[in-house]
Design a protein around this motif. Structure first.
Motif, PDB file in Angstrom:
ATOM      1  N   LEU A  81       0.805  -1.113  -0.029  1.00 40.58           N
ATOM      2  CA  LEU A  81      -0.018   0.131  -0.022  1.00 40.58           C
ATOM      3  C   LEU A  81       0.973   1.357   0.033  1.00 40.58           C
ATOM      4  O   LEU A  81       1.784   1.260   0.608  1.00 40.58           O
ATOM      5  CB  LEU A  81      -0.845  -0.009   1.138  1.00 40.58           C
ATOM      6  N   PRO A  82       0.404   2.221  -0.726  1.00 39.61           N
ATOM      7  CA  PRO A  82       1.252   3.582  -0.861  1.00 39.61           C
ATOM      8  C   PRO A  82       1.489   4.400   0.588  1.00 39.61           C
ATOM      9  O   PRO A  82       2.358   5.209   0.467  1.00 39.61           O
ATOM     10  CB  PRO A  82       0.699   4.215  -1.988  1.00 39.61           C
ATOM     11  N   TYR A  83       0.448   4.159   1.299  1.00 41.76           N
ATOM     12  CA  TYR A  83       0.437   5.283   2.298  1.00 41.76           C
ATOM     13  C   TYR A  83       0.433   4.466   3.818  1.00 41.76           C
ATOM     14  O   TYR A  83      -0.076   3.352   4.167  1.00 41.76           O
ATOM     15  CB  TYR A  83      -0.906   5.972   2.341  1.00 41.76           C
ATOM     16  N   ALA A  84       1.535   4.949   4.617  1.00 39.58           N
ATOM     17  CA  ALA A  84       1.784   4.360   5.787  1.00 39.58           C
ATOM     18  C   ALA A  84       0.548   4.317   6.610  1.00 39.58           C
ATOM     19  O   ALA A  84       0.546   3.431   7.591  1.00 39.58           O
ATOM     20  CB  ALA A  84       3.188   5.371   6.559  1.00 39.58           C
ATOM     21  N   PHE A  85      -0.277   5.320   6.892  1.00 40.44           N
ATOM     22  CA  PHE A  85      -1.444   5.389   7.631  1.00 40.44           C
ATOM     23  C   PHE A  85      -2.406   4.405   7.450  1.00 40.44           C
ATOM     24  O   PHE A  85      -2.557   3.542   8.201  1.00 40.44           O
ATOM     25  CB  PHE A  85      -2.236   6.653   7.482  1.00 40.44           C
ATOM     26  N   ARG A 106       5.891  -1.975   2.889  1.00 42.28           N
ATOM     27  CA  ARG A 106       6.680  -1.301   2.005  1.00 42.28           C
ATOM     28  C   ARG A 106       6.709   0.461   2.709  1.00 42.28           C
ATOM     29  O   ARG A 106       5.566   0.815   3.396  1.00 42.28           O
ATOM     30  CB  ARG A 106       5.957  -0.901   0.849  1.00 42.28           C
ATOM     31  N   ALA A 107       7.797   1.133   2.542  1.00 42.44           N
ATOM     32  CA  ALA A 107       7.584   2.445   3.177  1.00 42.44           C
ATOM     33  C   ALA A 107       8.363   3.367   2.108  1.00 42.44           C
ATOM     34  O   ALA A 107       9.441   3.058   1.253  1.00 42.44           O
ATOM     35  CB  ALA A 107       8.710   2.537   4.206  1.00 42.44           C
ATOM     36  N   GLU A 108       7.929   4.520   1.919  1.00 42.39           N
ATOM     37  CA  GLU A 108       8.583   5.362   0.987  1.00 42.39           C
ATOM     38  C   GLU A 108       9.543   6.499   1.379  1.00 42.39           C
ATOM     39  O   GLU A 108      10.189   6.970   0.638  1.00 42.39           O
ATOM     40  CB  GLU A 108       7.300   6.473   0.462  1.00 42.39           C
ATOM     41  N   SER A 109       9.646   6.432   2.727  1.00 48.45           N
ATOM     42  CA  SER A 109      10.750   7.309   3.310  1.00 48.45           C
ATOM     43  C   SER A 109      11.093   6.675   4.420  1.00 48.45           C
ATOM     44  O   SER A 109      10.481   5.956   5.232  1.00 48.45           O
ATOM     45  CB  SER A 109      10.121   8.842   3.633  1.00 48.45           C
ATOM     46  N   VAL A 110      12.039   7.313   5.330  1.00 46.11           N
ATOM     47  CA  VAL A 110      12.767   6.826   6.532  1.00 46.11           C
ATOM     48  C   VAL A 110      11.769   7.324   7.726  1.00 46.11           C
ATOM     49  O   VAL A 110      11.544   6.560   8.721  1.00 46.11           O
ATOM     50  CB  VAL A 110      13.993   7.598   6.677  1.00 46.11           C
ATOM     51  N   VAL A 111      11.078   8.228   7.284  1.00 49.60           N
ATOM     52  CA  VAL A 111      10.068   8.651   8.505  1.00 49.60           C
ATOM     53  C   VAL A 111       9.011   7.610   8.609  1.00 49.60           C
ATOM     54  O   VAL A 111       8.521   7.029   9.578  1.00 49.60           O
ATOM     55  CB  VAL A 111       9.459  10.011   8.237  1.00 49.60           C
ATOM     56  N   TYR A 115       8.176   4.912  11.641  1.00 47.25           N
ATOM     57  CA  TYR A 115       6.640   4.797  12.013  1.00 47.25           C
ATOM     58  C   TYR A 115       6.156   3.479  11.984  1.00 47.25           C
ATOM     59  O   TYR A 115       5.918   2.878  13.033  1.00 47.25           O
ATOM     60  CB  TYR A 115       5.822   5.652  11.152  1.00 47.25           C
ATOM     61  N   LEU A 116       6.468   2.474  10.891  1.00 53.18           N
ATOM     62  CA  LEU A 116       6.004   1.206  10.874  1.00 53.18           C
ATOM     63  C   LEU A 116       6.921   0.264  11.772  1.00 53.18           C
ATOM     64  O   LEU A 116       6.303  -0.648  12.297  1.00 53.18           O
ATOM     65  CB  LEU A 116       6.195   0.761   9.415  1.00 53.18           C
ATOM     66  N   ARG A 117       7.995   0.649  11.905  1.00 50.53           N
ATOM     67  CA  ARG A 117       8.916   0.015  12.817  1.00 50.53           C
ATOM     68  C   ARG A 117       8.405  -0.017  14.220  1.00 50.53           C
ATOM     69  O   ARG A 117       8.538  -1.140  15.036  1.00 50.53           O
ATOM     70  CB  ARG A 117      10.450   0.346  12.541  1.00 50.53           C
ATOM     71  N   ASP A 118       8.085   1.262  14.589  1.00 48.66           N
ATOM     72  CA  ASP A 118       7.571   1.350  15.694  1.00 48.66           C
ATOM     73  C   ASP A 118       6.550   0.595  16.141  1.00 48.66           C
ATOM     74  O   ASP A 118       5.971   0.364  17.311  1.00 48.66           O
ATOM     75  CB  ASP A 118       7.199   2.760  16.385  1.00 48.66           C
ATOM     76  N   ILE A 124      10.745  -4.197   6.594  1.00 45.23           N
ATOM     77  CA  ILE A 124      10.127  -2.963   5.912  1.00 45.23           C
ATOM     78  C   ILE A 124      11.120  -2.847   4.717  1.00 45.23           C
ATOM     79  O   ILE A 124      12.477  -2.745   5.126  1.00 45.23           O
ATOM     80  CB  ILE A 124      10.015  -1.856   6.816  1.00 45.23           C
ATOM     81  N   ILE A 125      10.439  -2.612   3.521  1.00 45.21           N
ATOM     82  CA  ILE A 125      11.119  -2.504   2.257  1.00 45.21           C
ATOM     83  C   ILE A 125      11.070  -0.992   2.051  1.00 45.21           C
ATOM     84  O   ILE A 125      10.159  -0.348   1.826  1.00 45.21           O
ATOM     85  CB  ILE A 125      10.680  -3.075   0.898  1.00 45.21           C
ATOM     86  N   LEU A 126      12.338  -0.296   2.293  1.00 44.65           N
ATOM     87  CA  LEU A 126      12.264   1.259   2.019  1.00 44.65           C
ATOM     88  C   LEU A 126      12.734   1.709   0.784  1.00 44.65           C
ATOM     89  O   LEU A 126      13.814   1.386   0.140  1.00 44.65           O
ATOM     90  CB  LEU A 126      13.393   1.893   3.138  1.00 44.65           C
ATOM     91  N   ALA A 127      11.928   2.346  -0.068  1.00 49.51           N
ATOM     92  CA  ALA A 127      11.886   2.690  -1.501  1.00 49.51           C
ATOM     93  C   ALA A 127      13.455   3.352  -1.625  1.00 49.51           C
ATOM     94  O   ALA A 127      14.099   3.050  -2.548  1.00 49.51           O
ATOM     95  CB  ALA A 127      10.824   3.545  -1.852  1.00 49.51           C
ATOM     96  N   GLU A 128      13.598   4.351  -0.731  1.00 46.00           N
ATOM     97  CA  GLU A 128      15.014   4.914  -0.963  1.00 46.00           C
ATOM     98  C   GLU A 128      16.171   4.065  -0.993  1.00 46.00           C
ATOM     99  O   GLU A 128      17.184   4.288  -1.844  1.00 46.00           O
ATOM    100  CB  GLU A 128      15.054   5.964   0.028  1.00 46.00           C
ATOM    101  N   GLU A 129      16.286   3.151  -0.318  1.00 40.29           N
ATOM    102  CA  GLU A 129      17.573   2.221  -0.079  1.00 40.29           C
ATOM    103  C   GLU A 129      17.654   1.373  -1.300  1.00 40.29           C
ATOM    104  O   GLU A 129      18.615   1.008  -1.558  1.00 40.29           O
ATOM    105  CB  GLU A 129      17.379   1.409   1.222  1.00 40.29           C
TER     106      GLU A 129
END
Length: 163
Positions: A81-85, A106-111, A115-118, A124-129
Motif C-alpha cells: 500500500l502506498p500510504y503508511a497510515f 513498504r515504506a516510501e521514506s525513512v520517517v 513509524y512502521l518499525r515502531d 520493511i522495504i524502504l524505497a530510497e534504500e
C-alpha cells in the motif's frame, strides 16, 4: 466479488495491486505460490481474477476484506500500500488476528519506515534504500561489468531486491 472468501491456508496475501503489488504478485504467480490479493479498484481486481488468482475486492484496512482473504490462516502478508497510515491500520488488525503472521511492509521514506518499525514490523522495504541499491548494483564491479550493467535492463531486476 463482494462475498467471496478464500479457503486457502499457508498462503501469502498481497494488499494492494498497484505498481509494487502487481510486480510481487507476478513473481509469486510465476513461482506457483498460493496467493490471495486484496485490491480496492474493480478493473485490476477483475482482470487479475480472470487469470485465476484469488482476489478480494475491498480495502485491506477493513476487517471484512482481511477475513475474506484468509488472514487467520495466512503465512505472510505483503503490504504494498502506498500510504503508511493505511498500512498501519492493516498492521493493527493483522497482529490481533494472526500473531505469527510474517508481515512485509513498504515504506516510501525513512520517517514512514520508523513509524512502521515502531508498530512492530520487522521487515520493511524502504524505497530510497532499494533505489540506491539498484543504482549501486549497476555501477559496481570491474569496468567491463560497469558498462555491461549500464546497458542491460530487465523488468525482473527490481524484484531481486524484494525477495
Amino acid at each position: 466479488f463482494s462475498t467471496y472468501a478464500t479457503t486457502q491456508t499457508g498462503h501469502t496475501i498481497i494488499a494492494g495491486y498497484g505498481e509494487v503489488g502487481s510486480r510481487v504478485a507476478a513473481r509469486l504467480i510465476e513461482e506457483k505460490r498460493p496467493l490471495v490479493v486484496i485490491e480496492n479498484a474493480e478493473k485490476p481486481a477483475t482482470e487479475l481474477r480472470e487469470t485465476g488468482v484469488e482476489v478480494i475486492l475491498g480495502n485491506a484496512a477493513e476487517a471484512d476484506a482481511l477475513a475474506r482473504a484468509g488472514l487467520a490462516n495466512a503465512q505472510c502478508l505483503i503490504l504494498a500500500l502506498p500510504y503508511a497510515f493505511e498500512t498501519a491500520r492493516v498492521i493493527a488488525q493483522a497482529g490481533q488476528i494472526n500473531p505469527s503472521l510474517h508481515i512485509i511492509a513498504r515504506a516510501e521514506s525513512v520517517v514512514e519506515a520508523d513509524y512502521l518499525r515502531d508498530l512492530g514490523i520487522g521487515t520493511i522495504i524502504l524505497a530510497e534504500e532499494e533505489i540506491a541499491r539498484g543504482i549501486l548494483g549497476k555501477i559496481s564491479g570491474t569496468k567491463s561489468d560497469y558498462v555491461k550493467n549500464l546497458t542491460e535492463t530487465s523488468p525482473e531486476e527490481p524484484l531481486s531486491s524484494i525477495n
